[in-house]
Write an enzyme that holds these catalytic residues in place. Structure first.
Site, PDB file in Angstrom:
ATOM      1  N   ARG A  21       0.822  -1.170  -0.068  1.00 24.18           N
ATOM      2  CA  ARG A  21       0.139   0.338   0.309  1.00 24.18           C
ATOM      3  C   ARG A  21       0.833   0.984  -0.055  1.00 24.18           C
ATOM      4  O   ARG A  21       0.056   1.964  -0.289  1.00 24.18           O
ATOM      5  CB  ARG A  21      -1.135  -0.041   1.139  1.00 24.18           C
ATOM      6  CG  ARG A  21      -2.170  -0.628   0.822  1.00 24.18           C
ATOM      7  CD  ARG A  21      -3.099  -1.049   1.917  1.00 24.18           C
ATOM      8  NE  ARG A  21      -2.752  -2.120   3.199  1.00 24.18           N
ATOM      9  CZ  ARG A  21      -3.012  -1.621   4.780  1.00 24.18           C
ATOM     10  NH1 ARG A  21      -4.230  -0.872   4.911  1.00 24.18           N
ATOM     11  NH2 ARG A  21      -2.596  -2.179   5.402  1.00 24.18           N
ATOM     12  N   ASN A  39      -6.698  -3.201   1.227  1.00 22.50           N
ATOM     13  CA  ASN A  39      -6.884  -4.376   1.700  1.00 22.50           C
ATOM     14  C   ASN A  39      -8.274  -4.677   0.980  1.00 22.50           C
ATOM     15  O   ASN A  39      -9.375  -4.339   2.048  1.00 22.50           O
ATOM     16  CB  ASN A  39      -6.377  -5.014   3.131  1.00 22.50           C
ATOM     17  CG  ASN A  39      -4.821  -5.077   3.236  1.00 22.50           C
ATOM     18  OD1 ASN A  39      -3.623  -4.499   2.071  1.00 22.50           O
ATOM     19  ND2 ASN A  39      -4.205  -4.235   4.755  1.00 22.50           N
TER      20      ASN A  39
END
Length: 766
Positions: A21, A39
């Site tokens: 990320r 996620n």
């Protein structure tokens, strides 16, 4: 003005806990793109808005230059309603009932974190739980997906203000590092006496290091369980550990402070150096230097050491200039599962360890160290553990399957969303504690993957705990012959579907005829096999005792060539010898075996005078260690064809061995000639099978091929003759890879709709 585009991108694979990320955040900003990333289950979802050229650049970076620990299996891209975002953000994780993806293995400490713990000016100086998005525990602390702190055993530790700032800053390498902690807010070590009484000291780790220098044995809690640790330069400490652990001969694993220290005691080629240093940090089997100064009782009668480098901050803190080598063996009594719960360790290891160095972070999943060897510039996995497990490999089937492995070197394999998820090594299912942990891992992996198996694959042997577990489940069961599973494991790893020759050399495995197989030549594919050759049957007496007492194997083989065993084992109990001889004559508790492992046991027992062993394949391993690789001669052997099956005879081989032994030839020469003979006979059998069946793809498997000298010679000999040769590298060749092979067989059978309940699946090719 170019109209901005919007895309939805979903990335599947090992993509959580690897800095994915923050990588996407930085990449999106570099290309001036807006949107968000989050996620979702075990995947990562990105919604992206911007110019097409910029998005192409973003996708190129994602595909070609992802974070170093990420493994991308596939990327789904679809159009998305055009939205106008102000910036690019990282959002909270989303629940997803259809969890798909992979679980990230635990990773060794990275260089940046190592610098932190050694830097006196850093706030994490000397802190044993330092980590970032590029390193640290993962699988061992996960309770649920998605991989967020609240779903790990770190939820008990509330981050301090400084750690929280790091965690929330996308520019920081600890951004969303779920185990992030420091001395103020994170886990801590405490030192205990063997009786469980706490030792009051300012620095438990420094005190532990001093105790190791004094020759004490410590039980140390690590990432995946306890290690038993002592100074590897202290012969007395090692001898004491052997006595207390009841491990008289099996080699101990070592940890060396640095790669330079490894090179002081072992010879390393570039691939071995790369393997031992990577972020998985396995135990690597290395050739020991003749000039080694370490005690012989580390690795008795062997030419190898099993060595690893430090993989946690704690390990680096245990070493200094006067302590460079540590014995670091699994924290258990030999044969039992590794201890990972504090109360169990204090109970089971209290008579082994002088002290306990324990931390207060819970281990959710126990996991042992991985073991790797290097052959021909390839790293071959022998034990799947920390750094590798759970191992995810593609398996092209829509069926959901659980494969339960065997009884020794137990492992599990869940087939879910076209991936085979292979568990860590789970030990020997002869012990109640091991069976309990085995079923716990089934439940844990099933929950983490959200897997719902439609079928369960198991071994043919009815008495295996794994088989009995499978038959209790209320879903379709598929029995897979042991050695066919080994063959299929090799085929599946190499994505091979056609007909091939399987050469499976093993110790034990129930055959379709009820005998114990292990020296097998098959023609087959993933779903079917035909037995076209095998090592000649021998009648063995005593069940498992023939494995633990190889003199019984030798007795059976010598009986066939009318030789007496007494001269080889003069100290054998005469009464016991007579009892076994009578039982063999009257076929009491006897069974037929074609096991190549038992033939190796016989020859090793005779040459080395090894009547009993204390660890699996000890005699055969010691025999390989004695090979003089300058010897090229062989003994004579026979291959006959009976009812269309090639039979490799052992009598002339054994007679040649005994003749050389009687003529006082060096054991190193006899060992080399025996190994060369098995290699040459194997190649000759393959040639005859190729001539008859017109197949030249060969798949090697089974525990006997852990013998590197044999594997290397067979592979090179077959390739010289034009065979295409395959063997497992990512999956263990031994029974640790059995569950993956069972899954591959079951998947193929289900795909072909070929399964008939209760069959052994020995379907013959026309």
């Amino acid at each position: 003005m170019i109209e901005p585009q919007s895309l939805m991108i979903q990335v599947h694979g090992i993509v959580q806990g690897v800095g994915m990320r923050p990588f996407l955040y930085k990449t999106a900003n570099a290309f001036h793109l807006t949107g968000f990333v989050k996620n979702k289950g075990a995947s990562v979802v990105i919604v992206l808005s911007g110019e097409q050229r910029a998005m192409d650049g973003f996708l190129y970076e994602l595909t070609n230059n992802p974070p170093p620990n990420a493994v991308i299996h596939h990327i789904d891209i679809s159009s998305h309603p055009k939205l106008h975002f102000q910036d690019f953000r990282i959002l909270h994780s989303a629940e997803d009932e259809k969890i798909q993806g992979c679980l990230l293995p635990d990773l060794a400490i990275c260089d940046d974190c190592r610098e932190d713990i050694l830097n006196q000016k850093d706030r994490r100086f000397g802190y044993a739980f330092t980590n970032c998005t590029n390193c640290g525990p993962r699988y061992s602390i996960i309770e649920e997906l998605p991989y967020d702190r609240g779903n790990t055993t770190m939820r008990s530790f509330t981050m301090c203000e400084e750690c929280n700032k790091e965690y929330k800053n996308p520019e920081n390498r600890r951004f969303h590092a779920q185990p992030n902690a420091c001395p103020v807010c994170g886990p801590k070590y405490i030192l205990f006496l063997g009786n469980g009484e706490q030792v009051e000291c300012e620095n438990p780790i420094e005190k532990g290091k001093q105790l190791l220098k004094e020759g004490k044995i410590l039980a140390i809690k690590g990432i995946g369980g306890y290690h038993l640790v002592c100074n590897a330069e202290n012969e007395t400490a090692i001898a004491t550990l052997r006595m207390r652990k009841r491990r008289p001969h099996k080699p101990f694993a070592m940890m060396a402070c640095s790669i330079a220290d490894v090179m002081e005691i072992c010879s390393l080629n570039p691939k071995e150096k790369e393997t031992i240093s990577n972020n998985r940090r396995p135990i690597v089997l290395l050739k020991r230097n003749d000039s080694t100064f370490l005690p012989d009782n580390i690795s008795p009668k062997l030419r190898q050491y099993g060595v690893m480098l430090p993989y946690t901050p704690l390990h680096f803190l245990l070493f200094d200039e006067s302590l460079k080598y540590l014995i670091m063996t699994s924290g258990n009594i030999s044969g039992m599962p590794i201890c990972y719960k504090d109360e169990d360790a204090l109970e089971h290891l209290k008579d082994v360890a002088d002290y306990f160095l324990i931390h207060n972070r819970e281990i959710m999943t126990p996991i042992d160290d991985s073991v790797v060897k290097v052959m021909e510039e390839e790293a071959l996995l022998s034990r799947c553990g920390r750094g590798y497990a759970p191992l995810a490999l593609p398996l092209n089937t829509l069926n959901e399957i659980l494969a339960v492995g065997g009884n020794q070197k137990a492992s599990l394999c869940f087939v879910h969303n076209q991936l085979a998820h292979i568990s860590q090594y789970l030990g020997e299912l002869h012990f109640l504690d091991a069976c309990k942990e085995y079923t716990s891992v089934i439940d844990r992996l099933s929950r983490l993957l959200n897997a719902s198996p439609q079928a369960i694959a198991h071994d043919l042997h009815p008495n295996y705990f794994s088989t009995q577990y499978a038959k209790k489940q209320k879903i379709t069961t598929i029995a897979v012959q042991h050695h066919h599973a080994h063959m299929a494991a090799c085929m599946a790893e190499h994505n091979f579907y056609e007909k091939g020759i399987g050469i499976i050399f093993d110790g034990t495995g129930m055959g379709a005829d009820g005998a114990i197989w292990g020296g097998e030549f098959f023609i087959g594919n993933r779903s079917q096999y035909k037995r076209v050759g095998h090592l000649e049957y021998i009648t063995l007496q005593g069940g498992d005792s023939a494995i633990e007492e190889p003199w019984k194997c030798a007795l059976s083989y010598l009986d066939t060539i009318h030789e007496s065993i007494e001269s080889f084992f003069p100290n054998l109990d005469k009464v016991q010898l007579q009892v076994v001889e009578k039982a063999l004559q009257k076929k009491v508790n006897c069974y037929q075996s074609s096991s190549m492992g038992r033939l190796f046991d016989c020859v090793a027992a005779l040459l080395l005078g090894c009547s009993h062993i204390s660890y699996e394949a000890q005699a055969a391993i010691e025999l390989e260690s004695l090979v003089d690789d300058s010897i090229t001669e062989t003994y004579s052997f026979t291959i006959t064809e009976r009812a269309g099956v090639f039979i490799l005879g052992y009598q002339s081989i054994l007679e040649g061995v005994l003749e050389d032994f009687g003529n006082h030839q060096p054991i190193s020469v006899i060992s080399a000639k025996f190994h060369n003979t098995i290699s040459k006979a194997t190649i000759e059998c393959a040639c005859r099978i190729r001539e008859k069946y017109l197949v030249d793809n060969v798949f090697l498997g089974g525990g006997v091929f852990e013998n590197t000298f044999l594997l290397k010679n067979v592979v090179s000999g077959l390739r010289i003759l034009g065979f295409h040769v395959y063997y497992n590298q990512k999956v263990p060749r031994n029974d640790g890879g059995l569950s993956f092979g069972q899954a591959a067989v079951a998947a193929s059978i289900l795909e072909e709709r070929a399964y008939v309940s209760g069959s052994s699946n020995e379907n013959y090719f026309s």
